[in-house]
Design a protein around this motif. Sequence first.
Motif, PDB file in Angstrom:
ATOM      1  N   ASN A 231      -3.986   0.585  -2.801  1.00  0.00           N
ATOM      2  CA  ASN A 231      -3.287  -0.644  -3.148  1.00  0.00           C
ATOM      3  C   ASN A 231      -2.310  -0.321  -4.273  1.00  0.00           C
ATOM      4  OD1 ASN A 231      -2.493  -3.136  -4.182  1.00  0.00           O
ATOM      5  ND2 ASN A 231      -4.520  -4.041  -3.966  1.00  0.00           N
ATOM      6  N   ALA A 232      -1.024  -0.581  -4.054  1.00  0.00           N
ATOM      7  CA  ALA A 232       0.003  -0.256  -5.050  1.00  0.00           C
ATOM      8  C   ALA A 232      -0.106  -1.103  -6.310  1.00  0.00           C
ATOM      9  CB  ALA A 232       1.385  -0.410  -4.437  1.00  0.00           C
ATOM     10  N   LYS A 233      -0.911  -2.152  -6.289  1.00  0.00           N
ATOM     11  CA  LYS A 233      -1.089  -3.013  -7.458  1.00  0.00           C
ATOM     12  C   LYS A 233      -2.284  -2.591  -8.304  1.00  0.00           C
ATOM     13  CE  LYS A 233       0.927  -6.850  -4.927  1.00  0.00           C
ATOM     14  NZ  LYS A 233       0.731  -8.214  -4.422  1.00  0.00           N
TER      15      LYS A 233
ATOM     16  N   GLY B 201      -6.333   2.931  -8.339  1.00  0.00           N
ATOM     17  CA  GLY B 201      -6.026   3.438  -7.005  1.00  0.00           C
ATOM     18  C   GLY B 201      -4.816   4.343  -7.030  1.00  0.00           C
ATOM     19  N   MET B 202      -3.775   3.915  -7.735  1.00  0.00           N
ATOM     20  CA  MET B 202      -2.555   4.709  -7.805  1.00  0.00           C
ATOM     21  C   MET B 202      -2.794   6.038  -8.515  1.00  0.00           C
ATOM     22  SD  MET B 202       0.012   3.243  -6.283  1.00  0.00           S
ATOM     23  CE  MET B 202       1.487   3.795  -7.105  1.00  0.00           C
TER      24      MET B 202
ATOM     25  N   TYR C 228       0.843  -1.198   0.000  1.00  0.00           N
ATOM     26  CA  TYR C 228       0.000   0.000   0.000  1.00  0.00           C
ATOM     27  C   TYR C 228       0.873   1.242   0.000  1.00  0.00           C
ATOM     28  CZ  TYR C 228      -3.792  -3.145   1.127  1.00  0.00           C
ATOM     29  OH  TYR C 228      -4.702  -4.164   1.078  1.00  0.00           O
ATOM     30  N   LEU C 229       0.378   2.294  -0.643  1.00  0.00           N
ATOM     31  CA  LEU C 229       1.018   3.605  -0.606  1.00  0.00           C
ATOM     32  C   LEU C 229       0.042   4.568   0.029  1.00  0.00           C
ATOM     33  CD1 LEU C 229       2.810   2.135  -2.709  1.00  0.00           C
ATOM     34  CD2 LEU C 229       3.043   4.315  -3.850  1.00  0.00           C
ATOM     35  N   GLU C 230       0.576   5.435   0.888  1.00  0.00           N
ATOM     36  CA  GLU C 230      -0.252   6.418   1.580  1.00  0.00           C
ATOM     37  C   GLU C 230       0.337   7.812   1.418  1.00  0.00           C
ATOM     38  OE1 GLU C 230      -1.163   5.439   5.754  1.00  0.00           O
ATOM     39  OE2 GLU C 230      -0.236   3.498   5.313  1.00  0.00           O
ATOM     40  N   VAL C 231      -0.537   8.778   1.208  1.00  0.00           N
ATOM     41  CA  VAL C 231      -0.192  10.194   1.224  1.00  0.00           C
ATOM     42  C   VAL C 231      -1.289  10.879   2.021  1.00  0.00           C
ATOM     43  CG1 VAL C 231       0.109  12.297  -0.125  1.00  0.00           C
ATOM     44  CG2 VAL C 231       0.995  10.136  -0.991  1.00  0.00           C
ATOM     45  N   GLU C 232      -0.880  11.527   3.114  1.00  0.00           N
ATOM     46  CA  GLU C 232      -1.821  12.150   4.043  1.00  0.00           C
ATOM     47  C   GLU C 232      -2.844  11.108   4.495  1.00  0.00           C
ATOM     48  OE1 GLU C 232      -3.260  15.641   2.052  1.00  0.00           O
ATOM     49  OE2 GLU C 232      -1.312  16.622   2.156  1.00  0.00           O
TER      50      GLU C 232
ATOM     51  N   ALA D 241       4.511  -2.796   3.160  1.00  0.00           N
ATOM     52  CA  ALA D 241       4.551  -4.110   2.519  1.00  0.00           C
ATOM     53  C   ALA D 241       4.354  -5.162   3.602  1.00  0.00           C
ATOM     54  CB  ALA D 241       5.874  -4.320   1.799  1.00  0.00           C
ATOM     55  N   ASP D 242       3.474  -6.113   3.335  1.00  0.00           N
ATOM     56  CA  ASP D 242       3.163  -7.146   4.319  1.00  0.00           C
ATOM     57  C   ASP D 242       3.000  -8.483   3.619  1.00  0.00           C
ATOM     58  OD1 ASP D 242       2.492  -8.435   6.659  1.00  0.00           O
ATOM     59  OD2 ASP D 242       0.428  -7.698   6.682  1.00  0.00           O
ATOM     60  N   GLY D 243       3.921  -9.401   3.902  1.00  0.00           N
ATOM     61  CA  GLY D 243       3.825 -10.727   3.300  1.00  0.00           C
ATOM     62  C   GLY D 243       5.171 -11.420   3.263  1.00  0.00           C
TER      63      GLY D 243
END
Length: 89
Positions: free
Chosen positions: A43-45, A49-50, A34-38, A65-67
């Motif tokens: 989901n980065a995939k 969403g991106m 995942y990418l977050e801004v504020e 990143a989780d996995g």
Amino acid sequence: MIKKSMQICCPNGLEPRPIAELVQVASKYESKIYLEVETRRVNAKSIMGMMSLQPRNGDTLTVTADGSDEEAAMTDIEETLRSKLNLLN
């Protein structure tokens, strides 16, 4: 789970070409990325969403990143942001 924050350095914001490249990089991994801004988290995939994330110059981007391959995923995403796309300070 790995979480890392980085400052975006892209005067024109994140454009479609780098977004597509990041999605390709993230999609190589089994981990959830995942990418977050504020307050926005995507989901980065997911190309849609991106595209909606819209980070601006100077924003702090947090990558999660989780996995099973989270370390490799984080390294690859950071390398792509820094070297290939030149988006980090």
